[in-house]
Scaffold this motif. Structure first.
Motif, PDB file in Angstrom:
ATOM      1  N   HIS A   7      28.450  12.153  62.824  1.00 42.69           N
ATOM      2  CA  HIS A   7      29.752  11.510  62.617  1.00 42.69           C
ATOM      3  C   HIS A   7      30.269  11.767  61.214  1.00 42.69           C
ATOM      4  N   TYR A   8      31.503  12.229  61.108  1.00 41.25           N
ATOM      5  CA  TYR A   8      32.106  12.400  59.787  1.00 41.25           C
ATOM      6  C   TYR A   8      32.913  11.178  59.380  1.00 41.25           C
ATOM      7  N   VAL A   9      33.193  10.292  60.312  1.00 43.17           N
ATOM      8  CA  VAL A   9      33.648   8.932  60.008  1.00 43.17           C
ATOM      9  C   VAL A   9      32.597   8.026  60.633  1.00 43.17           C
ATOM     10  N   PRO A  10      31.906   7.239  59.817  1.00 43.45           N
ATOM     11  CA  PRO A  10      30.798   6.439  60.341  1.00 43.45           C
ATOM     12  C   PRO A  10      31.231   5.446  61.415  1.00 43.45           C
ATOM     13  N   LYS A  11      30.361   5.271  62.388  1.00 43.07           N
ATOM     14  CA  LYS A  11      30.646   4.301  63.452  1.00 43.07           C
ATOM     15  C   LYS A  11      30.828   2.900  62.880  1.00 43.07           C
ATOM     16  N   LEU A  12      30.089   2.568  61.811  1.00 41.04           N
ATOM     17  CA  LEU A  12      30.228   1.237  61.219  1.00 41.04           C
ATOM     18  C   LEU A  12      31.659   1.003  60.754  1.00 41.04           C
ATOM     19  N   TYR A  13      32.318   2.045  60.304  1.00 39.60           N
ATOM     20  CA  TYR A  13      33.704   1.924  59.855  1.00 39.60           C
ATOM     21  C   TYR A  13      34.643   1.847  61.060  1.00 39.60           C
ATOM     22  N   LEU A  14      34.410   2.677  62.051  1.00 36.44           N
ATOM     23  CA  LEU A  14      35.257   2.684  63.245  1.00 36.44           C
ATOM     24  C   LEU A  14      35.207   1.356  63.989  1.00 36.44           C
ATOM     25  N   LYS A  15      34.037   0.694  63.953  1.00 35.48           N
ATOM     26  CA  LYS A  15      33.880  -0.578  64.665  1.00 35.48           C
ATOM     27  C   LYS A  15      34.876  -1.626  64.184  1.00 35.48           C
ATOM     28  N   ALA A  16      35.289  -1.533  62.932  1.00 40.96           N
ATOM     29  CA  ALA A  16      36.253  -2.503  62.390  1.00 40.96           C
ATOM     30  C   ALA A  16      37.605  -2.397  63.090  1.00 40.96           C
ATOM     31  N   PHE A  17      37.838  -1.289  63.767  1.00 39.96           N
ATOM     32  CA  PHE A  17      39.108  -1.066  64.456  1.00 39.96           C
ATOM     33  C   PHE A  17      38.949  -1.049  65.973  1.00 39.96           C
ATOM     34  N   SER A  18      37.821  -1.556  66.455  1.00 43.15           N
ATOM     35  CA  SER A  18      37.550  -1.495  67.888  1.00 43.15           C
ATOM     36  C   SER A  18      38.509  -2.379  68.688  1.00 43.15           C
ATOM     37  N   SER A  19      38.823  -1.910  69.886  1.00 43.79           N
ATOM     38  CA  SER A  19      39.705  -2.648  70.784  1.00 43.79           C
ATOM     39  C   SER A  19      38.908  -3.657  71.607  1.00 43.79           C
ATOM     40  N   ARG A  20      37.653  -3.359  71.815  1.00 46.83           N
ATOM     41  CA  ARG A  20      36.677  -4.246  72.463  1.00 46.83           C
ATOM     42  C   ARG A  20      35.316  -3.636  72.174  1.00 46.83           C
ATOM     43  N   PRO A  21      34.215  -4.268  72.527  1.00 49.15           N
ATOM     44  CA  PRO A  21      32.907  -3.723  72.156  1.00 49.15           C
ATOM     45  C   PRO A  21      32.730  -2.254  72.562  1.00 49.15           C
ATOM     46  N   ARG A  22      32.354  -1.452  71.587  1.00 49.55           N
ATOM     47  CA  ARG A  22      32.072  -0.021  71.756  1.00 49.55           C
ATOM     48  C   ARG A  22      33.265   0.793  72.263  1.00 49.55           C
ATOM     49  N   ARG A  23      34.471   0.285  72.086  1.00 53.55           N
ATOM     50  CA  ARG A  23      35.693   0.986  72.509  1.00 53.55           C
ATOM     51  C   ARG A  23      36.697   0.960  71.353  1.00 53.55           C
ATOM     52  N   ILE A  24      37.578   1.948  71.337  1.00 55.01           N
ATOM     53  CA  ILE A  24      38.576   2.031  70.276  1.00 55.01           C
ATOM     54  C   ILE A  24      39.840   2.690  70.825  1.00 55.01           C
ATOM     55  N   ASN A  25      40.984   2.308  70.293  1.00 56.04           N
ATOM     56  CA  ASN A  25      42.246   2.979  70.612  1.00 56.04           C
ATOM     57  C   ASN A  25      42.443   4.099  69.601  1.00 56.04           C
ATOM     58  N   ILE A  26      42.911   5.235  70.075  1.00 49.16           N
ATOM     59  CA  ILE A  26      43.092   6.375  69.168  1.00 49.16           C
ATOM     60  C   ILE A  26      44.463   7.016  69.371  1.00 49.16           C
ATOM     61  N   TYR A  27      44.847   7.776  68.370  1.00 48.63           N
ATOM     62  CA  TYR A  27      46.004   8.648  68.489  1.00 48.63           C
ATOM     63  C   TYR A  27      45.469  10.068  68.409  1.00 48.63           C
ATOM     64  N   ALA A  28      45.670  10.847  69.468  1.00 51.69           N
ATOM     65  CA  ALA A  28      45.192  12.230  69.526  1.00 51.69           C
ATOM     66  C   ALA A  28      46.257  13.141  68.922  1.00 51.69           C
ATOM     67  N   PHE A  29      45.984  13.663  67.734  1.00 48.84           N
ATOM     68  CA  PHE A  29      46.965  14.485  67.037  1.00 48.84           C
ATOM     69  C   PHE A  29      47.268  15.783  67.779  1.00 48.84           C
ATOM     70  N   ARG A  30      46.261  16.374  68.406  1.00 51.99           N
ATOM     71  CA  ARG A  30      46.487  17.632  69.124  1.00 51.99           C
ATOM     72  C   ARG A  30      47.502  17.483  70.252  1.00 51.99           C
ATOM     73  N   THR A  31      47.368  16.400  71.011  1.00 49.95           N
ATOM     74  CA  THR A  31      48.260  16.183  72.153  1.00 49.95           C
ATOM     75  C   THR A  31      49.406  15.236  71.826  1.00 49.95           C
TER      76      THR A  31
END
Length: 138
Positions: A7-31
């Motif tokens: 991981h180049y962005v640690p999961k511990l950091y991503l968890k702070a933005f989770s939408s629910r346990p072990r899930r996250i909302n993202i914006y896909a720049f490619r699409t």
């Protein structure tokens, strides 16, 4: 068995933005699309990003273990650690490493290093013959 995913962005950091346990909302720049509730563990990672072994990933995980309580305190108390404290130093170290551990940072490092190789090769015909041996690849 190795971890495989680095991981180049640690999961511990991503968890702070989770939408629910072990899930996250993202914006896909490619699409250019917003995607809801994707798996957190699969975000901001690449297979063997730090090399063939897990040594760098293991060392980064040690730093993440140290900074986890600092980040939790920041969120809980809504304030940064006191300047010149050990927690402040841990946070600064984490931020410094984070700035240098992304695909963009790696790409910029490679481009910058190869520009140096090009400049040296332009000044030295002897080096120019061997310059391809010194180029970085990502």
């Amino acid at each position: 068995m190795g971890k495989g995913k680095h991981h180049y962005v640690p999961k511990l950091y991503l968890k702070a933005f989770s939408s629910r346990p072990r899930r996250i909302n993202i914006y896909a720049f490619r699409t250019q699309q917003f995607v809801s509730d994707v798996g957190l563990k699969d975000q901001c990672q690449r297979p063997k990003f730090y090399g063939k072994t897990d040594a760098v990933e293991d060392d980064l995980m040690k730093l993440e273990t140290i900074v986890t309580p600092v980040l939790r305190d920041i969120v809980r108390e809504s304030r940064l650690p006191q300047c010149d404290s050990r927690q402040h130093a841990h946070l600064l170290l984490f931020v410094a490493f984070q700035l240098s551990r992304t695909p963009l940072a790696a790409d910029n490092l490679v481009k910058g290093f190869n520009r140096i190789v090009d400049n040296i090769a332009a000044e030295s015909s002897e080096f120019k013959e061997q310059s391809d041996e010194y180029r970085m690849k990502f």
